[in-house]
Design a protein around this motif. Structure first.
Motif, mmCIF file in Angstrom:
data_model
loop_
_atom_site.group_PDB
_atom_site.id
_atom_site.type_symbol
_atom_site.label_atom_id
_atom_site.label_comp_id
_atom_site.label_asym_id
_atom_site.label_seq_id
_atom_site.Cartn_x
_atom_site.Cartn_y
_atom_site.Cartn_z
ATOM 1 N N UNK A 142 0.791 -1.045 0.118
ATOM 2 C CA UNK A 142 0.114 -0.020 -0.065
ATOM 3 C C UNK A 142 1.020 1.215 -0.162
ATOM 4 N N UNK A 143 0.283 2.411 -0.576
ATOM 5 C CA UNK A 143 1.238 3.582 -0.460
ATOM 6 C C UNK A 143 0.205 4.723 -0.489
ATOM 7 N N UNK B 148 -13.116 -0.243 8.909
ATOM 8 C CA UNK B 148 -11.483 -0.116 8.101
ATOM 9 C C UNK B 148 -10.859 -1.183 7.952
ATOM 10 N N UNK B 149 -10.271 -1.279 6.792
ATOM 11 C CA UNK B 149 -9.402 -2.101 6.416
ATOM 12 C C UNK B 149 -8.044 -2.139 7.160
ATOM 13 N N UNK C 69 -7.859 2.032 -5.201
ATOM 14 C CA UNK C 69 -7.359 3.405 -5.426
ATOM 15 C C UNK C 69 -8.261 4.546 -4.750
ATOM 16 N N UNK C 70 -7.489 5.691 -4.473
ATOM 17 C CA UNK C 70 -8.321 6.704 -3.904
ATOM 18 C C UNK C 70 -7.449 7.967 -4.293
ATOM 19 N N UNK D 92 -3.406 10.816 -2.861
ATOM 20 C CA UNK D 92 -3.567 9.651 -3.720
ATOM 21 C C UNK D 92 -3.059 8.470 -3.099
ATOM 22 N N UNK D 93 -3.744 7.369 -3.148
ATOM 23 C CA UNK D 93 -3.302 6.123 -2.729
ATOM 24 C C UNK D 93 -3.739 4.967 -3.152
ATOM 25 N N UNK D 94 -3.434 3.793 -2.609
ATOM 26 C CA UNK D 94 -4.010 2.509 -2.965
ATOM 27 C C UNK D 94 -3.346 1.326 -2.346
ATOM 28 N N UNK D 95 -3.889 0.280 -2.470
ATOM 29 C CA UNK D 95 -3.446 -1.010 -2.126
ATOM 30 C C UNK D 95 -3.716 -2.174 -3.134
#
Length: 195
Positions: free
Chosen positions: A48-49, A132-133, A166-167, A187-190
């Motif tokens: 994730x980032x 929440x994940x 994605x976000x 911005x982020x995602x896993x």
């Protein structure tokens, strides 16, 4: 000041994982039971980032910060049933923070024996999560404060073996009482693989 900055960074990180986003078009049919069927099962976290850029203006002064968060070790599983999910495992991530261009901190965080649960629903390639994940802790702060409803975009690979969240979001606001003007771009995602 360092504690306040660290608290701000934690809040920023939590916000990054709980922001509402615009859906991406990946061909998933809205309301399709096939989507939930494809999700059912266990998914192992690959990475994730999150990148967050903020700017705050108050009394003629502008403060900016850039926060980059990247997972470094993952032993974490997300399991979906038809309408519920659970999480379990450990993960480590690096946080790099720069305020007004100067690096403030760069340190790893490890969370062990993380577990959670919640419910979810899908509409097209958009998932609404109640819970929440991920779990985040900092100096005794209760992470339950950040487990409200959240929405994220997702896609499943053609072979059904890779799940990606994605976000992307930009938020600007002015506090009518203090006059503080703030804006943030997240911005982020896993990425997860089917077990």
């Amino acid at each position: 000041m360092k504690k306040l900055l660290s608290l701000f960074c934690l809040f920023t990180l939590l916000t990054a994982f709980t922001c509402e986003n615009e859906p991406l078009d990946d061909g998933i049919e809205s309301g399709s039971n096939d989507t939930n069927v494809a999700l059912i099962g266990s998914w192992e976290l690959v990475d994730f980032d999150v990148t967050l850029q903020t700017s705050t203006e108050f009394m003629g002064e502008t403060f900016s910060s850039d926060i980059d968060i990247q997972s470094t070790e993952e032993n974490y599983v997300l399991t979906f049933t038809e309408s519920n999910f659970t999480t379990a495992g450990d993960y480590t991530y690096d946080t790099n923070v720069a305020v007004n261009g100067a690096t403030v901190t760069s340190e790893p965080y490890t969370l062990d024996n993380v577990s959670g649960s919640g419910t979810y629903s899908t509409s097209g390639n958009e998932m609404t999560i109640y819970g929440s994940f991920f779990e985040f802790e900092f100096e005794g702060m209760d992470e339950n404060l950040f487990q409200d409803e959240q929405t994220t975009s997702f896609s499943i690979s053609a072979d059904g073996q890779t799940l990606t969240f994605t976000q992307e979001e930009t938020v600007s606001q002015t506090d009518p009482i203090t006059g503080i003007i703030s804006s943030s771009t997240t911005s982020g995602g896993s990425t997860w693989t089917k077990q």
